[in-house]
Design a protein around this motif. Structure first.
Motif, short mmCIF file in Angstrom:
data_model
loop_
_atom_site.label_atom_id
_atom_site.label_comp_id
_atom_site.label_asym_id
_atom_site.label_seq_id
_atom_site.Cartn_x
_atom_site.Cartn_y
_atom_site.Cartn_z
N ARG A 45 0.84 -1.20 0.00
CA ARG A 45 0.00 0.00 0.00
C ARG A 45 0.88 1.24 0.00
NH1 ARG A 45 -4.38 -0.23 4.23
NH2 ARG A 45 -5.20 -1.63 2.67
N ASP A 46 1.91 1.20 0.82
CA ASP A 46 2.90 2.29 0.83
C ASP A 46 4.24 1.71 1.27
OD1 ASP A 46 3.27 2.52 3.74
OD2 ASP A 46 1.28 3.43 3.78
N LEU A 47 5.24 2.54 1.26
CA LEU A 47 6.60 2.09 1.56
C LEU A 47 7.12 2.75 2.84
CD1 LEU A 47 7.87 2.27 -2.12
CD2 LEU A 47 7.17 0.23 -0.86
N ASP A 48 6.22 2.96 3.79
CA ASP A 48 6.56 3.62 5.05
C ASP A 48 6.94 2.57 6.10
OD1 ASP A 48 6.90 5.49 7.08
OD2 ASP A 48 4.76 5.57 7.55
N PHE A 49 8.18 2.08 6.01
CA PHE A 49 8.71 1.08 6.94
C PHE A 49 10.22 1.20 6.91
CE2 PHE A 49 7.55 -0.95 2.88
CZ PHE A 49 8.80 -1.27 2.39
N ASP A 50 10.89 0.55 7.85
CA ASP A 50 12.35 0.57 7.86
C ASP A 50 12.92 -0.55 6.99
OD1 ASP A 50 12.54 2.76 9.67
OD2 ASP A 50 12.04 1.39 11.30
N ALA A 51 12.22 -1.68 6.95
CA ALA A 51 12.64 -2.81 6.11
C ALA A 51 11.41 -3.66 5.78
CB ALA A 51 13.69 -3.66 6.82
N ALA A 52 11.49 -4.32 4.64
CA ALA A 52 10.46 -5.28 4.25
C ALA A 52 11.10 -6.66 4.25
CB ALA A 52 9.91 -4.96 2.87
N HIS A 82 1.73 1.03 -9.23
CA HIS A 82 0.65 0.25 -9.80
C HIS A 82 -0.67 0.89 -9.40
CE1 HIS A 82 -2.10 -3.16 -10.42
NE2 HIS A 82 -1.25 -3.47 -11.39
N LYS A 83 -1.60 0.99 -10.33
CA LYS A 83 -2.84 1.72 -10.06
C LYS A 83 -3.71 1.09 -8.98
CE LYS A 83 -5.25 -0.42 -13.93
NZ LYS A 83 -5.89 -0.22 -15.20
N ARG A 84 -3.68 -0.22 -8.83
CA ARG A 84 -4.54 -0.88 -7.85
C ARG A 84 -3.84 -1.07 -6.50
NH1 ARG A 84 -6.29 -6.49 -9.59
NH2 ARG A 84 -4.16 -6.88 -8.96
N ASP A 85 -2.59 -1.53 -6.52
CA ASP A 85 -1.87 -1.85 -5.29
C ASP A 85 -1.01 -0.72 -4.76
OD1 ASP A 85 -2.85 -4.49 -5.44
OD2 ASP A 85 -1.20 -5.07 -6.74
N ASN A 86 -0.89 0.35 -5.48
CA ASN A 86 0.03 1.46 -5.22
C ASN A 86 1.46 1.09 -5.60
OD1 ASN A 86 -2.14 2.90 -4.37
ND2 ASN A 86 -1.48 3.10 -2.26
N TRP A 87 2.00 0.02 -5.00
CA TRP A 87 3.37 -0.39 -5.31
C TRP A 87 3.44 -1.91 -5.43
CZ3 TRP A 87 6.42 3.48 -6.53
CH2 TRP A 87 6.15 4.73 -6.01
N ARG A 88 4.28 -2.37 -6.34
CA ARG A 88 4.53 -3.80 -6.48
C ARG A 88 6.03 -4.05 -6.55
NH1 ARG A 88 0.18 -6.38 -10.78
NH2 ARG A 88 -1.63 -6.18 -9.41
N VAL A 89 6.45 -5.11 -5.87
CA VAL A 89 7.84 -5.56 -5.95
C VAL A 89 7.81 -6.96 -6.54
CG1 VAL A 89 9.91 -6.20 -4.64
CG2 VAL A 89 8.62 -4.14 -4.02
N ARG A 90 8.45 -7.13 -7.67
CA ARG A 90 8.48 -8.44 -8.33
C ARG A 90 9.35 -9.42 -7.55
NH1 ARG A 90 6.62 -9.72 -12.79
NH2 ARG A 90 8.36 -11.03 -13.40
#
Length: 113
Positions: A45-52, A82-90
């Motif tokens: 949804r967003d990239l507001d974290f320190d690590a994934a 991405h329009k639906r998920d906001n962000w995608r990481v392959r």
């Protein structure tokens, strides 16, 4: 997962962060269980974290195939809008990025049984 990072789970409804690690880092966890060899993506949804922490799980055995810890900068570099998920990481891009935490998660997982 929280055990492997000596952390605690965040409360229900907390966006972007699933675990507060023992060292204070805010972790977002993404796991996929797909047929062998199938590499799709993780949605953010967003990239507001320190690590994934991204995890590939075997669909048949539920074993952890591989796991990577991506810093926020690494995740952002791999993410595509991405329009639906906001962000995608392959998955294919993430599989060899960041830090390999496969054994760390497998060890914690094995202690559950």
């Amino acid at each position: 997962m929280a055990t492997s990072y000596n952390g605690t789970l965040t409360g229900v409804g907390t966006e972007s962060v699933d675990i507060i690690a023992g060292d204070g880092r805010r972790l977002q966890v993404k796991a996929r269980s797909l047929p062998h060899g199938d590499l799709r993506h993780w949605a953010f949804r967003d990239l507001d974290f320190d690590a994934a922490v991204v995890v590939s799980v075997d669909r048949d055995s539920f074993a952890i195939n591989w796991a990577r810890e991506l810093s926020q900068m690494e995740a952002t570099a791999l993410a595509r809008s991405h329009k639906r998920d906001n962000w995608r990481v392959r998955m294919a891009a993430a599989q060899h990025a960041g830090v390999d935490v496969t054994q760390r998660l497998q060890l914690a997982y094995s202690k559950l049984w």
